[in-house]
Enzyme design. Structure first.
Site, PDB file in Angstrom:
ATOM      1  N   GLN A  43      -2.934   1.501   1.099  1.00  0.00           N
ATOM      2  CA  GLN A  43      -2.016   2.363   1.831  1.00  0.00           C
ATOM      3  C   GLN A  43      -2.162   3.789   1.295  1.00  0.00           C
ATOM      4  O   GLN A  43      -2.567   4.009   0.154  1.00  0.00           O
ATOM      5  CB  GLN A  43      -0.564   1.872   1.666  1.00  0.00           C
ATOM      6  CG  GLN A  43      -0.318   0.441   2.166  1.00  0.00           C
ATOM      7  CD  GLN A  43      -0.282   0.332   3.678  1.00  0.00           C
ATOM      8  OE1 GLN A  43      -1.262   0.642   4.347  1.00  0.00           O
ATOM      9  NE2 GLN A  43       0.832  -0.120   4.225  1.00  0.00           N
TER      10      GLN A  43
ATOM     11  N   GLU B 199      11.637 -10.463   3.103  1.00  0.00           N
ATOM     12  CA  GLU B 199      10.600  -9.587   3.647  1.00  0.00           C
ATOM     13  C   GLU B 199      10.347  -9.751   5.139  1.00  0.00           C
ATOM     14  O   GLU B 199      10.865 -10.661   5.769  1.00  0.00           O
ATOM     15  CB  GLU B 199       9.291  -9.795   2.875  1.00  0.00           C
ATOM     16  CG  GLU B 199       9.392  -9.291   1.446  1.00  0.00           C
ATOM     17  CD  GLU B 199       8.042  -9.133   0.781  1.00  0.00           C
ATOM     18  OE1 GLU B 199       7.139  -8.574   1.419  1.00  0.00           O
ATOM     19  OE2 GLU B 199       7.897  -9.590  -0.361  1.00  0.00           O
TER      20      GLU B 199
HETATM   21  C1  LIG Z   1      10.885  -0.601   7.956  1.00  0.00           C
HETATM   22  C2  LIG Z   1       9.480  -0.583   7.389  1.00  0.00           C
HETATM   23  C3  LIG Z   1       9.265  -1.010   6.091  1.00  0.00           C
HETATM   24  C4  LIG Z   1       7.985  -0.999   5.534  1.00  0.00           C
HETATM   25  N1  LIG Z   1       7.809  -1.377   4.227  1.00  0.00           N
HETATM   26  C5  LIG Z   1       6.588  -1.258   3.664  1.00  0.00           C
HETATM   27  C6  LIG Z   1       6.396  -1.524   2.269  1.00  0.00           C
HETATM   28  O1  LIG Z   1       7.337  -1.839   1.550  1.00  0.00           O
HETATM   29  N2  LIG Z   1       5.144  -1.417   1.763  1.00  0.00           N
HETATM   30  C7  LIG Z   1       4.071  -1.040   2.551  1.00  0.00           C
HETATM   31  O2  LIG Z   1       2.944  -0.940   2.056  1.00  0.00           O
HETATM   32  N3  LIG Z   1       4.222  -0.782   3.856  1.00  0.00           N
HETATM   33  C8  LIG Z   1       5.459  -0.871   4.428  1.00  0.00           C
HETATM   34  N4  LIG Z   1       5.616  -0.578   5.760  1.00  0.00           N
HETATM   35  C9  LIG Z   1       4.429  -0.318   6.582  1.00  0.00           C
HETATM   36  C10 LIG Z   1       3.850   1.062   6.365  1.00  0.00           C
HETATM   37  O3  LIG Z   1       4.824   2.030   6.534  1.00  0.00           O
HETATM   38  C11 LIG Z   1       2.716   1.300   7.350  1.00  0.00           C
HETATM   39  O4  LIG Z   1       1.680   0.371   7.126  1.00  0.00           O
HETATM   40  C12 LIG Z   1       2.170   2.715   7.303  1.00  0.00           C
HETATM   41  O5  LIG Z   1       1.015   2.789   8.095  1.00  0.00           O
HETATM   42  C13 LIG Z   1       1.841   3.156   5.895  1.00  0.00           C
HETATM   43  O6  LIG Z   1       1.474   4.511   5.922  1.00  0.00           O
HETATM   44  P1  LIG Z   1      -0.029   4.952   5.687  1.00  0.00           P
HETATM   45  O7  LIG Z   1      -0.799   4.389   6.870  1.00  0.00           O
HETATM   46  O8  LIG Z   1       0.048   6.436   5.728  1.00  0.00           O
HETATM   47  O9  LIG Z   1      -0.460   4.378   4.403  1.00  0.00           O
HETATM   48  C14 LIG Z   1       6.891  -0.567   6.328  1.00  0.00           C
HETATM   49  C15 LIG Z   1       7.117  -0.112   7.625  1.00  0.00           C
HETATM   50  C16 LIG Z   1       8.395  -0.103   8.166  1.00  0.00           C
HETATM   51  C17 LIG Z   1       8.610   0.433   9.546  1.00  0.00           C
END
Ligand SMILES: Cc1cc2nc3c(=O)[nH]c(=O)nc-3n(C[C@H](O)[C@H](O)[C@H](O)COP(=O)(O)O)c2cc1C
Ligand SMILES: [Mn+2]
Length: 496
Positions: A189, A280
């Site tokens: 990420q 989760e």
């Molecule tokens: C409510 C919600 C909770 C999330 N929790 C997490 C988390 O705890 N860890 C994680 O890696 N992604 C989580 N995500 C998914 C990431 O936000 C998503 O994959 C996003 O693309 C990450 O940003 P990036 O692409 O810029 O890395 C969550 C998304 C939402 C909408």
């Protein structure tokens, strides 16, 4: 003057929900310890309005909680109304309208944020000895949880050391101490990638977390846009207005000026602490904590009477399905289309807990491909599983476009009647994937790949147009004129 509108101002979003009856002011005292989480859970599971908790029995007075900020509503209110508002659309928008708007914005020039000198997020500035996160009404969301979660519906802001890329991304954070949080920053990420860049230099990562952010910004931060793409500019393209940002107090990061709550500080280079467990997105809690990076908060700023949005993860539908799932749908659809595949639509069925993506294929385009099922599955797997969005998707179902894939009943029908149990599912043990998927073995979790599949829900003959199957239904088994008349005169048959 601060910018307004439900997509770009969380307080306006909340006021709109209250005005339409899609949020309810909770009129009694509520305990942040389990009670707020339980009420929110029940609201998700019954598609009830979002609960706004204003009278909390513990925690700093004045703080409020909003549960289920993007939960589903009942169809009479616009089932996808809260999601639609995040994309700047009306309450009655369909999933297809939302997804196509998200994709259009991906192909629109980014509109970078504009800097303003002040904003509502600075109405209160707390630092030094006054700063104690544990005194806030941070909820314990499920009885299995290893701690109280402050950041369940907020996003991290980090920037590369060379300042070329600013990342906004959603990931959870748990309270760890009066000025510390702990939470995942997976290396795949963007938060983890940028954290690694600073760590390589032996430096801590300047960081901020935004809670009660402009809804369009939250949605973009939950969207797997490619690396080096700034979610902040994407929000501008999506809404047609640049996001107003203001400089943080502690460092040179910029935060949405009208945010409800902002945490500023840094992510330490190597320090970790146990985090979790937490109920989760896949609908389970696994009862164990893991070491995760520690976030140090130096300054807290917030609006007057701030509202902390809360996602109580678990069985669908909650925001990991309605927001994350929809954002994955859009990026995956764009990836498949860009690769030239005859794709009609892509949708992460909320009911499948962001563990599968259904893809509908244009029937004429499919015939023109002159492909085999194996080749088709392999192509989809290669294109999708290699992408940032596809890393998040363990299972793919392929159907033809006579199926409305946003209707889970039609997806179940196609899966049951069209996929061959012996030959319909193709597996990709080497494809990398998110390790949180519940059915993965410990070996697969450690290896970072495995457990990925493409299931073809295609009848024999659907690839070359020789299938003899005709659907037996109201829509397909009667002359159009007869159907029109029956619909128009429905009440005369004795139906109200
Ligand atoms: C409510 C919600 C909770 C999330 N929790 C997490 C988390 O705890 N860890 C994680 O890696 N992604 C989580 N995500 C998914 C990431 O936000 C998503 O994959 C996003 O693309 C990450 O940003 P990036 O692409 O810029 O890395 C969550 C998304 C939402 C909408
Ligand atoms: Mn990103």
């Amino acid at each position: 003057m601060t910018q307004h509108g439900p997509a770009l101002n969380f307080r306006d979003f909340l006021d709109t929900l209250l005005a339409t009856g899609d949020a309810v002011p909770v009129g009694r005292p509520v305990d942040p310890h389990l009670e707020a989480g339980a009420v929110t859970r029940r609201a998700y599971e019954t598609h009830a309005p979002a609960p706004l908790f204003t009278d909390l029995t513990t925690g700093t007075p004045g703080f409020r909680l909003l549960g289920a900020p993007a939960g589903m509503s009942t169809p009479d209110k616009g089932a996808y109304g809260r999601l639609a508002a995040h994309a700047g659309l009306d309450r009655d928008a369909t999933p297809r309208t939302v997804v196509e708007k998200l994709i259009t914005a991906m192909h629109t020039a980014p509109l970078p944020p504009v800097t303003v000198t002040d904003g509502p997020c600075k109405e209160n500035v707390v630092r030094g000895a006054d700063l104690d996160l544990t005194a806030l009404p941070v909820p314990l969301l499920h009885q299995e949880d290893g701690g109280r979660y402050l950041g369940t519906y907020g996003f991290h802001i980090v920037r590369t050391p060379d300042a070329s890329w600013t990342s906004w991304s959603v990931a959870r954070t748990m309270l760890h101490g009066p000025t510390t949080l702990v939470g995942p920053a997976m290396p795949q990420q963007h938060l983890g990638m940028i954290h690694a860049m600073w760590r390589e230099k032996g430096l801590r990562t300047p960081w901020a977390m935004v809670l009660g952010a402009p809804p369009a910004a939250l949605a973009a931060a939950g969207m797997p846009l490619p690396a080096h793409v700034g979610e902040d500019g994407y929000v501008g393209a999506l809404t047609g207005s640049p996001v107003e940002v203001v400089r943080a107090e502690t460092h040179d990061l910029y935060v949405p000026a009208n945010a409800e709550i902002v945490l500023e500080g840094y992510l330490s280079a190597d320090e970790t602490a146990p985090e979790g467990p937490m109920g989760e997105y896949h609908g389970y809690s696994f009862g164990e904590s893991r070491p995760q990076p520690v976030f140090h908060v130096e300054t807290l700023t917030h609006r007057d009477r701030p509202v902390l949005p809360v996602c109580v993860a678990g069985l669908p539908p909650e925001e990991n399905h309605t927001i994350w799932g929809t954002m994955i749908s859009a990026t995956a659809l764009d990836t498949l289309r860009t690769a030239g595949l005859p794709v009609d639509f892509a949708w992460c069925s909320y009911e499948a807990a962001t563990c599968w993506l259904v893809v509908s294929l244009d029937r004429a385009g499919l015939r023109r491909m002159r492909t085999t099922e194996r080749e088709l599955a392999d192509t989809v797997a290669r294109v999708l599983f290699g992408s940032h969005a596809g890393w998040l998707v363990p299972k793919v179902l392929l159907v033809t476009d006579d199926i409305d894939i946003t209707d889970i009943r039609q997806v179940v029908w196609a899966l049951a009647t069209r996929s061959h149990p012996g030959t319909g599912t193709h597996t990709y043990p080497d494809a990398p994937g998110i390790p949180l998927v519940p059915y993965l073995t410990p070996e697969e979790v450690a290896a970072g790949h495995g457990g990925k599949s493409v299931t073809c829900c295609l009848l024999p003959g659907q690839l070359d147009g020789t299938s003899r199957a005709v659907t037996a239904s109201f829509a397909t088994s009667y002359p159009p004129e007869l159907r029109r008349r029956i619909v128009a005169e429905w009440a005369t048959y004795g139906y109200r």
